[in-house]
Scaffold this active site. Structure first.
Site, PDB file in Angstrom:
ATOM      1  N   ASN A 140      -9.972  -0.134   1.490  1.00  0.00           N
ATOM      2  CA  ASN A 140      -8.529  -0.061   1.231  1.00  0.00           C
ATOM      3  C   ASN A 140      -8.260  -0.467  -0.215  1.00  0.00           C
ATOM      4  O   ASN A 140      -8.478  -1.612  -0.589  1.00  0.00           O
ATOM      5  CB  ASN A 140      -7.805  -1.001   2.213  1.00  0.00           C
ATOM      6  CG  ASN A 140      -6.302  -0.960   2.070  1.00  0.00           C
ATOM      7  OD1 ASN A 140      -5.765  -0.425   1.093  1.00  0.00           O
ATOM      8  ND2 ASN A 140      -5.611  -1.541   3.034  1.00  0.00           N
ATOM      9  N   HIS A 175      -2.761   7.126   3.561  1.00  0.00           N
ATOM     10  CA  HIS A 175      -3.292   5.891   2.979  1.00  0.00           C
ATOM     11  C   HIS A 175      -4.517   5.461   3.784  1.00  0.00           C
ATOM     12  O   HIS A 175      -4.519   5.492   5.014  1.00  0.00           O
ATOM     13  CB  HIS A 175      -2.221   4.803   3.021  1.00  0.00           C
ATOM     14  CG  HIS A 175      -2.769   3.439   2.747  1.00  0.00           C
ATOM     15  ND1 HIS A 175      -3.421   3.143   1.580  1.00  0.00           N
ATOM     16  CD2 HIS A 175      -2.788   2.301   3.497  1.00  0.00           C
ATOM     17  CE1 HIS A 175      -3.807   1.881   1.609  1.00  0.00           C
ATOM     18  NE2 HIS A 175      -3.439   1.355   2.767  1.00  0.00           N
ATOM     19  N   CYS A 188       0.820  -1.218   0.000  1.00  0.00           N
ATOM     20  CA  CYS A 188       0.000   0.000   0.000  1.00  0.00           C
ATOM     21  C   CYS A 188       0.852   1.267   0.000  1.00  0.00           C
ATOM     22  O   CYS A 188       0.321   2.372  -0.121  1.00  0.00           O
ATOM     23  CB  CYS A 188      -0.952  -0.013   1.195  1.00  0.00           C
ATOM     24  SG  CYS A 188      -2.144  -1.352   1.092  1.00  0.00           S
TER      25      CYS A 188
HETATM   26  O1  UT7 Z   1      -2.948  -1.204   4.152  1.00  0.00           O
HETATM   27  C1  UT7 Z   1      -2.287  -1.786   5.214  1.00  0.00           C
HETATM   28  C2  UT7 Z   1      -2.885  -3.128   5.471  1.00  0.00           C
HETATM   29  N1  UT7 Z   1      -3.868  -3.330   6.418  1.00  0.00           N
HETATM   30  C3  UT7 Z   1      -4.142  -2.601   7.538  1.00  0.00           C
HETATM   31  O2  UT7 Z   1      -3.591  -1.570   7.807  1.00  0.00           O
HETATM   32  C4  UT7 Z   1      -5.162  -3.184   8.487  1.00  0.00           C
HETATM   33  C5  UT7 Z   1      -4.768  -2.943   9.922  1.00  0.00           C
HETATM   34  N2  UT7 Z   1      -5.652  -3.581  10.874  1.00  0.00           N
HETATM   35  C6  UT7 Z   1      -6.964  -3.233  11.039  1.00  0.00           C
HETATM   36  O3  UT7 Z   1      -7.461  -2.365  10.358  1.00  0.00           O
HETATM   37  C7  UT7 Z   1      -7.744  -3.893  12.139  1.00  0.00           C
HETATM   38  O4  UT7 Z   1      -6.889  -4.637  12.958  1.00  0.00           O
HETATM   39  C8  UT7 Z   1      -8.880  -4.822  11.598  1.00  0.00           C
HETATM   40  C9  UT7 Z   1      -9.991  -3.994  10.996  1.00  0.00           C
HETATM   41  C10 UT7 Z   1      -8.324  -5.773  10.564  1.00  0.00           C
HETATM   42  C11 UT7 Z   1      -9.476  -5.659  12.746  1.00  0.00           C
HETATM   43  O5  UT7 Z   1      -9.942  -4.788  13.775  1.00  0.00           O
HETATM   44  P1  UT7 Z   1      -9.569  -5.092  15.295  1.00  0.00           P
HETATM   45  O6  UT7 Z   1     -10.237  -4.043  16.093  1.00  0.00           O
HETATM   46  O7  UT7 Z   1      -8.074  -5.192  15.396  1.00  0.00           O
HETATM   47  O8  UT7 Z   1     -10.279  -6.474  15.549  1.00  0.00           O
HETATM   48  P2  UT7 Z   1      -9.633  -7.881  15.928  1.00  0.00           P
HETATM   49  O9  UT7 Z   1      -8.888  -8.469  14.772  1.00  0.00           O
HETATM   50  O10 UT7 Z   1      -8.902  -7.749  17.243  1.00  0.00           O
HETATM   51  O11 UT7 Z   1     -10.936  -8.762  16.175  1.00  0.00           O
HETATM   52  C12 UT7 Z   1     -11.850  -8.437  17.244  1.00  0.00           C
HETATM   53  C13 UT7 Z   1     -13.008  -9.407  17.167  1.00  0.00           C
HETATM   54  C14 UT7 Z   1     -12.602 -10.874  17.005  1.00  0.00           C
HETATM   55  O12 UT7 Z   1     -13.478 -11.653  17.755  1.00  0.00           O
HETATM   56  P3  UT7 Z   1     -13.062 -12.210  19.211  1.00  0.00           P
HETATM   57  O13 UT7 Z   1     -11.830 -13.032  18.985  1.00  0.00           O
HETATM   58  O14 UT7 Z   1     -12.823 -10.997  20.041  1.00  0.00           O
HETATM   59  O15 UT7 Z   1     -14.256 -13.023  19.611  1.00  0.00           O
HETATM   60  C15 UT7 Z   1     -12.803 -11.120  15.541  1.00  0.00           C
HETATM   61  O16 UT7 Z   1     -13.076 -12.493  15.254  1.00  0.00           O
HETATM   62  O17 UT7 Z   1     -13.821  -9.100  16.022  1.00  0.00           O
HETATM   63  C16 UT7 Z   1     -14.023 -10.291  15.271  1.00  0.00           C
HETATM   64  N3  UT7 Z   1     -14.179  -9.933  13.872  1.00  0.00           N
HETATM   65  C17 UT7 Z   1     -15.363  -9.644  13.313  1.00  0.00           C
HETATM   66  N4  UT7 Z   1     -16.607  -9.621  13.813  1.00  0.00           N
HETATM   67  C18 UT7 Z   1     -17.591  -9.274  12.978  1.00  0.00           C
HETATM   68  C19 UT7 Z   1     -13.206  -9.791  12.929  1.00  0.00           C
HETATM   69  N5  UT7 Z   1     -13.746  -9.413  11.761  1.00  0.00           N
HETATM   70  C20 UT7 Z   1     -15.084  -9.317  11.967  1.00  0.00           C
HETATM   71  C21 UT7 Z   1     -16.169  -8.989  11.152  1.00  0.00           C
HETATM   72  N6  UT7 Z   1     -17.409  -8.960  11.694  1.00  0.00           N
HETATM   73  N7  UT7 Z   1     -16.028  -8.633   9.845  1.00  0.00           N
END
Ligand code: UT7
Length: 332
Positions: free
Chosen positions: A273, A243, A116
């Site tokens: 993204n 970004h 990215c």
């Molecule tokens: O361009 C550069 C590349 N990418 C990035 O910069 C992405 C960087 N990271 C992020 O944007 C965030 O970390 C995410 C959006 C990917 C995830 O957000 P988060 O607040 O870090 O959530 P998490 O991964 O810690 O997940 C929290 C919970 C989990 O459930 P448990 O384990 O707490 O029960 C996930 O399974 O949210 C759950 N979860 C979802 N729930 C509903 C993950 N995706 C989803 C979803 N819908 N789509």
């Protein structure tokens, strides 16, 4: 590493292209175990544009480039750099095909992959080509079809990504012109290579929380370095153009840097993204709808797979833009 070019590179055209097909959060909740509230509150995304099989990364790149060439100063392009991590094939690079479709057969043309952050790497490459005397005018395109990467059943990655392309034209000029690009700060850290990795089709893996932390730290630090290298104070920044990966990431970055809300540009709600296309699509949309005005001291910063990161300054040029890229002109 910082690259400061001898003769300045000046932006003299900008364009963007997004697919016509919109995939809303509601469309995703119909097939994945997720909710509109989760996606919007955790990422800022409401919808994204996703290309059908009839629209390739090459097609998107050509459309964005055509707009950049028609909406800016009349110039003769002498080189092309395309930043992408989702080329239509491994070999050959798509840039020579893009050049030929633009009627530019014969010019130097290559692809560049830096996740990215690709667009910032491409800007630095283009500025270097100008400083080296290889070309007086360089077309820079960021084009990605990131929506093709995730496993379609993976709710943790599918909602995040979309498709698009953006382009700018750089010409040789001087640092005191509006449109002049400042020193480009770039970096990488291969120890984080496994934090975001993908092979096609359908095997994108990402440690979201860890990537989030790195993104905030790296974009904040790169922004400070680029501002210092350009002789700007952070308070001089009229517009921050980060970004667009997650609105919470960009809010953290802006807060760390003390950039108030009204000086932040964003379009993630509409595009998700879109990788190397993110910053040029953001710039094209903000310039077309008036959030970005001639003379605005603009700070571009990005972070992505690699890990890679970068930042640069740009005093926004006076371009007469008539086309608002679909979806690129709305809320942060
Ligand atoms: O361009 C550069 C590349 N990418 C990035 O910069 C992405 C960087 N990271 C992020 O944007 C965030 O970390 C995410 C959006 C990917 C995830 O957000 P988060 O607040 O870090 O959530 P998490 O991964 O810690 O997940 C929290 C919970 C989990 O459930 P448990 O384990 O707490 O029960 C996930 O399974 O949210 C759950 N979860 C979802 N729930 C509903 C993950 N995706 C989803 C979803 N819908 N789509």
């Amino acid at each position: 590493m910082t690259i400061a070019s001898g003769s300045a590179a000046v932006v003299c055209g900008v364009g963007a292209a997004l697919p016509s097909r919109i995939v809303s959060n509601a469309d995703l909740t119909a097939r994945l175990n997720t909710t509109d509230d989760w996606i919007h509150s955790r990422t800022g995304i409401r919808r994204r544009y996703v290309a059908g099989v009839d629209l390739s990364t090459t097609d998107l790149a050509v459309r964005a480039a055509e707009q950049a060439l028609t909406e800016g100063e009349p110039v003769r392009v002498e080189a092309l750099v395309v930043a992408t991590t989702t080329p239509d094939r491994c070999c050959p690079a798509l840039a020579p095909t893009v050049a030929t479709r633009l009627g530019l057969t014969g010019i130097p043309a290559c692809d560049l992959a830096a996740g990215c952050t690709g667009f910032l790497y491409a800007l630095a490459t283009a500025a270097g080509l100008i400083a080296a005397g290889t070309a007086r005018v360089v077309l820079v395109v960021g084009a990605d079809r990131l929506a093709v990467l995730p496993d379609p059943e993976d709710r943790t990655t599918v909602p995040l990504f979309g498709d698009g392309a953006g382009a700018v034209v750089l010409r040789r000029g001087s640092m005191d012109e509006t449109g002049a690009l400042g020193p480009v700060v770039l970096g990488s850290d291969g120890t984080g290579a496994d934090l975001i990795r993908a092979s096609i089709p359908g095997t994108l893996e990402m440690d979201g929380a860890e990537v989030f932390r790195h993104a905030v730290d790296r974009m904040s630090a790169a922004t400070c370095q680029a501002a210092t290298a350009a002789g700007w104070e952070l308070g001089d920044i009229d517009r921050l153009a980060p970004h667009q990966a997650n609105s919470r990431i960009t809010s953290f970055v802006a807060r760390q840097l003390g950039v108030p809300d009204h000086r932040q540009l964003g379009n993630i709600a509409e595009t998700g993204n879109i990788g190397a296309a993110s910053i040029p699509v953001l710039l094209a949309g903000a310039a077309a709808d008036g959030r970005l005005k001639p003379g605005h001291r603009t700070l571009l910063t990005a972070f992505g797979a690699g890990l890679t990161w970068g930042a640069t300054t740009l005093t926004w040029p006076d371009l007469s833009l008539t086309h608002l890229p679909r979806g690129a002109g709305h809320d942060r």
